[in-house]
Design a protein around this motif. Structure first.
Motif, PDB file in Angstrom:
ATOM      1  N   ALA A   1       0.840  -1.203   0.000  1.00 16.35           N
ATOM      2  CA  ALA A   1       0.000   0.000   0.000  1.00 16.35           C
ATOM      3  C   ALA A   1       0.873   1.249   0.000  1.00 16.35           C
ATOM      4  CB  ALA A   1      -0.906  -0.011   1.228  1.00 16.35           C
ATOM      5  N   GLU A   2       0.393   2.304  -0.637  1.00 15.50           N
ATOM      6  CA  GLU A   2       1.085   3.597  -0.596  1.00 15.50           C
ATOM      7  C   GLU A   2       1.161   4.054   0.859  1.00 15.50           C
ATOM      8  OE1 GLU A   2       2.220   5.573  -3.062  1.00 15.50           O
ATOM      9  OE2 GLU A   2       1.686   4.083  -4.595  1.00 15.50           O
ATOM     10  N   PRO A   3       2.268   4.700   1.255  1.00 19.18           N
ATOM     11  CA  PRO A   3       2.326   5.162   2.645  1.00 19.18           C
ATOM     12  C   PRO A   3       1.265   6.224   2.934  1.00 19.18           C
ATOM     13  CG  PRO A   3       4.293   5.839   1.411  1.00 19.18           C
ATOM     14  CD  PRO A   3       3.478   4.984   0.495  1.00 19.18           C
ATOM     15  N   GLY A   4       0.784   6.228   4.159  1.00 13.80           N
ATOM     16  CA  GLY A   4      -0.218   7.218   4.568  1.00 13.80           C
ATOM     17  C   GLY A   4      -0.003   7.505   6.042  1.00 13.80           C
ATOM     18  N   ILE A   5      -0.928   8.249   6.647  1.00 14.20           N
ATOM     19  CA  ILE A   5      -0.841   8.471   8.090  1.00 14.20           C
ATOM     20  C   ILE A   5      -1.373   7.205   8.766  1.00 14.20           C
ATOM     21  CG2 ILE A   5      -1.598   9.919  10.014  1.00 14.20           C
ATOM     22  CD1 ILE A   5      -2.123  12.150   7.928  1.00 14.20           C
TER      23      ILE A   5
ATOM     24  N   MET B   1      -6.824   2.699   3.831  1.00  7.47           N
ATOM     25  CA  MET B   1      -6.643   1.291   3.506  1.00  7.47           C
ATOM     26  C   MET B   1      -6.170   0.513   4.737  1.00  7.47           C
ATOM     27  SD  MET B   1      -6.653  -0.912   0.996  1.00  7.47           S
ATOM     28  CE  MET B   1      -6.490  -0.100  -0.579  1.00  7.47           C
ATOM     29  N   VAL B   2      -6.863  -0.590   5.028  1.00 12.09           N
ATOM     30  CA  VAL B   2      -6.438  -1.455   6.139  1.00 12.09           C
ATOM     31  C   VAL B   2      -5.318  -2.353   5.620  1.00 12.09           C
ATOM     32  CG1 VAL B   2      -7.165  -3.282   7.726  1.00 12.09           C
ATOM     33  CG2 VAL B   2      -8.779  -1.471   7.076  1.00 12.09           C
ATOM     34  N   VAL B   3      -4.146  -2.313   6.249  1.00  7.73           N
ATOM     35  CA  VAL B   3      -3.064  -3.190   5.782  1.00  7.73           C
ATOM     36  C   VAL B   3      -2.827  -4.386   6.703  1.00  7.73           C
ATOM     37  CG1 VAL B   3      -1.969  -1.272   4.549  1.00  7.73           C
ATOM     38  CG2 VAL B   3      -1.014  -2.025   6.706  1.00  7.73           C
ATOM     39  N   ASP B   4      -3.318  -4.326   7.937  1.00  9.62           N
ATOM     40  CA  ASP B   4      -3.226  -5.499   8.819  1.00  9.62           C
ATOM     41  C   ASP B   4      -4.495  -5.562   9.650  1.00  9.62           C
ATOM     42  OD1 ASP B   4      -2.226  -7.722  10.194  1.00  9.62           O
ATOM     43  OD2 ASP B   4      -1.252  -6.484  11.723  1.00  9.62           O
ATOM     44  N   ALA B   5      -5.022  -6.771   9.816  1.00  9.16           N
ATOM     45  CA  ALA B   5      -6.253  -6.923  10.589  1.00  9.16           C
ATOM     46  C   ALA B   5      -6.213  -8.219  11.377  1.00  9.16           C
ATOM     47  CB  ALA B   5      -7.466  -6.921   9.663  1.00  9.16           C
ATOM     48  N   ARG B   6      -6.804  -8.162  12.584  1.00  6.90           N
ATOM     49  CA  ARG B   6      -6.852  -9.320  13.444  1.00  6.90           C
ATOM     50  C   ARG B   6      -8.265  -9.382  14.039  1.00  6.90           C
ATOM     51  NH1 ARG B   6      -4.044 -10.531  18.627  1.00  6.90           N
ATOM     52  NH2 ARG B   6      -4.266  -8.327  19.069  1.00  6.90           N
TER      53      ARG B   6
ATOM     54  N   GLY C   1     -20.639 -12.732  18.882  1.00  8.26           N
ATOM     55  CA  GLY C   1     -19.560 -13.706  19.060  1.00  8.26           C
ATOM     56  C   GLY C   1     -18.169 -13.195  18.763  1.00  8.26           C
ATOM     57  N   ILE C   2     -18.041 -11.881  18.507  1.00  4.59           N
ATOM     58  CA  ILE C   2     -16.706 -11.350  18.228  1.00  4.59           C
ATOM     59  C   ILE C   2     -16.163 -10.668  19.479  1.00  4.59           C
ATOM     60  CG2 ILE C   2     -15.351  -9.738  16.804  1.00  4.59           C
ATOM     61  CD1 ILE C   2     -16.934 -10.642  14.501  1.00  4.59           C
ATOM     62  N   LYS C   3     -14.961 -11.065  19.852  1.00  2.00           N
ATOM     63  CA  LYS C   3     -14.383 -10.550  21.096  1.00  2.00           C
ATOM     64  C   LYS C   3     -13.541  -9.310  20.842  1.00  2.00           C
ATOM     65  CE  LYS C   3     -11.562 -12.153  24.911  1.00  2.00           C
ATOM     66  NZ  LYS C   3     -10.499 -13.098  25.244  1.00  2.00           N
ATOM     67  N   GLU C   4     -12.822  -9.326  19.744  1.00  2.00           N
ATOM     68  CA  GLU C   4     -11.845  -8.269  19.523  1.00  2.00           C
ATOM     69  C   GLU C   4     -11.564  -8.073  18.034  1.00  2.00           C
ATOM     70  OE1 GLU C   4      -8.611  -9.047  22.373  1.00  2.00           O
ATOM     71  OE2 GLU C   4      -7.348  -8.094  20.844  1.00  2.00           O
ATOM     72  N   ILE C   5     -11.445  -6.826  17.612  1.00  2.00           N
ATOM     73  CA  ILE C   5     -11.040  -6.515  16.234  1.00  2.00           C
ATOM     74  C   ILE C   5      -9.921  -5.487  16.321  1.00  2.00           C
ATOM     75  CG2 ILE C   5     -11.750  -5.553  13.988  1.00  2.00           C
ATOM     76  CD1 ILE C   5     -14.608  -6.375  14.657  1.00  2.00           C
ATOM     77  N   ASP C   6      -8.907  -5.703  15.517  1.00  2.00           N
ATOM     78  CA  ASP C   6      -7.750  -4.822  15.570  1.00  2.00           C
ATOM     79  C   ASP C   6      -7.292  -4.548  14.141  1.00  2.00           C
ATOM     80  OD1 ASP C   6      -5.694  -3.472  16.785  1.00  2.00           O
ATOM     81  OD2 ASP C   6      -4.415  -5.246  16.986  1.00  2.00           O
ATOM     82  N   MET C   7      -7.498  -3.324  13.672  1.00  2.00           N
ATOM     83  CA  MET C   7      -6.980  -2.952  12.345  1.00  2.00           C
ATOM     84  C   MET C   7      -5.784  -2.063  12.618  1.00  2.00           C
ATOM     85  SD  MET C   7     -10.434  -2.000  10.342  1.00  2.00           S
ATOM     86  CE  MET C   7     -11.828  -2.035  11.444  1.00  2.00           C
ATOM     87  N   ASN C   8      -4.594  -2.621  12.443  1.00  2.00           N
ATOM     88  CA  ASN C   8      -3.381  -1.936  12.889  1.00  2.00           C
ATOM     89  C   ASN C   8      -2.187  -2.343  12.049  1.00  2.00           C
ATOM     90  OD1 ASN C   8      -1.320  -0.716  14.267  1.00  2.00           O
ATOM     91  ND2 ASN C   8      -1.527  -1.945  16.125  1.00  2.00           N
ATOM     92  N   PRO C   9      -1.760  -1.495  11.127  1.00  2.00           N
ATOM     93  CA  PRO C   9      -2.255  -0.142  10.899  1.00  2.00           C
ATOM     94  C   PRO C   9      -3.289  -0.058   9.775  1.00  2.00           C
ATOM     95  CG  PRO C   9      -0.198  -0.447   9.710  1.00  2.00           C
ATOM     96  CD  PRO C   9      -0.522  -1.756  10.368  1.00  2.00           C
ATOM     97  N   VAL C  10      -3.988   1.100   9.808  1.00  2.00           N
ATOM     98  CA  VAL C  10      -4.777   1.556   8.661  1.00  2.00           C
ATOM     99  C   VAL C  10      -3.985   2.745   8.112  1.00  2.00           C
ATOM    100  CG1 VAL C  10      -6.962   2.618   7.963  1.00  2.00           C
ATOM    101  CG2 VAL C  10      -6.942   0.922   9.816  1.00  2.00           C
ATOM    102  N   PHE C  11      -3.781   2.803   6.810  1.00  2.00           N
ATOM    103  CA  PHE C  11      -3.111   3.963   6.222  1.00  2.00           C
ATOM    104  C   PHE C  11      -4.193   4.946   5.786  1.00  2.00           C
ATOM    105  CE2 PHE C  11       0.946   1.552   4.591  1.00  2.00           C
ATOM    106  CZ  PHE C  11       1.354   1.372   5.901  1.00  2.00           C
TER     107      PHE C  11
END
Ligand code: ADP
Ligand code: MG
Length: 232
Positions: free
Chosen positions: A114-118, A221-226, A204-214
């Protein structure tokens, strides 16, 4: 696979951790844009997928037993050609199997660079007294060191999402700091609203982590998700 099928399969396997590929598939279905991420079971397949996706690509270990992928040497970014993909595949496998000899590794995921972002993080946790709570913050040291994050109880409305973004101390970075492009705040607000809807409608979902989003001047854009499911 659909969200329903992914959740059913994980429960049938008595598994509470979803892979990055599964998590992104689910978020994508909820209308949240993620990098297109595919599983390669072999080195050859990783090359084929890289060529299909288009260089540069990112390779990551895909294992429910390895959730902090870069700590395990499981992430290689900015791979520009076949040779670097092949080397990255071997290096990731070597690092991860030596650090986690017992890990169940399904393969290596391939995705576009992904292009870099904040860098921002968007997530959900379950609070024992409040239930599902959404989280928004700036990525990296802002969340890790400064704990600069905002929380709201699900469901949220537009005004809540707006406030979440406005109340973090680092918001100036999102508004365009020292010549940097500002982030598309209305787009981030919509992401939070979509996440709220998804969480409200998906038990039934305990936790969502989008880290990082650019975050970009236009879109994000979400580049990592758990995603972690509740124990059954
Ligand atoms: P971890 O499991 O360690 O959190 P990540 O998937 O977040 O692994 O990858 C580590 C870092 O690599 C990210 O914080 C991001 O800076 C970079 N990265 C990951 N995926 C991409 C991508 N598709 N495009 C660009 N950079 C990426
Ligand atoms: Mg990450």
């Amino acid at each position: 696979m659909t969200t329903k099928e992914i959740l059913q399969r994980a429960r049938a396997e008595k598994r509470s951790v979803l892979t990055e590929i599964e998590a992104k598939q689910i978020l994508q279905e909820a209308g949240i844009e993620c990098t297109n991420t595919k599983l390669a079971a072999s080195k050859d397949e990783a090359v084929l997928l890289s060529e299909k996706i288009g260089y540069p690509v990112v390779l990551k270990i895909s294992s429910v037993d390895i959730t902090h992928k870069s700590d395990a040497g499981g992430v290689k970014v900015n791979l520009k050609n076949k040779e670097s993909v092949e080397n990255a595949f071997d290096e990731i496998m070597k690092a991860c199997t030596s650090q986690f000899p017992k890990a169940d590794i399904e393969g290596i995921s391939v995705q576009g660079m992904a292009e870099p972002g904040i860098e921002v993080i968007i997530g959900m946790t379950n609070d024992p007294s409040f239930g599902p709570v959404l989280m928004f913050g700036l990525g990296g040291v802002f969340v890790e060191v400064l704990k600069d994050v905002a929380f709201r109880i699900v469901p949220i409305e537009r005004v809540d999402a707006d406030e979440m973004i406005k109340e973090i101390k680092g918001r100036k970075l999102l508004e365009g700091y020292r010549g940097q492009d500002p982030a598309d705040i209305p787009f981030l607000v919509n992401m939070l609203l979509k996440l709220s809807d998804f969480v409200e409608n998906t038990p039934g979902i305990k936790e969502i982590d989008m880290n990082p989003v650019f975050a970009y001047q236009t879109g994000a854009m979400v580049v990592d998700a758990r995603i972690i499911l509740e124990e059954q």
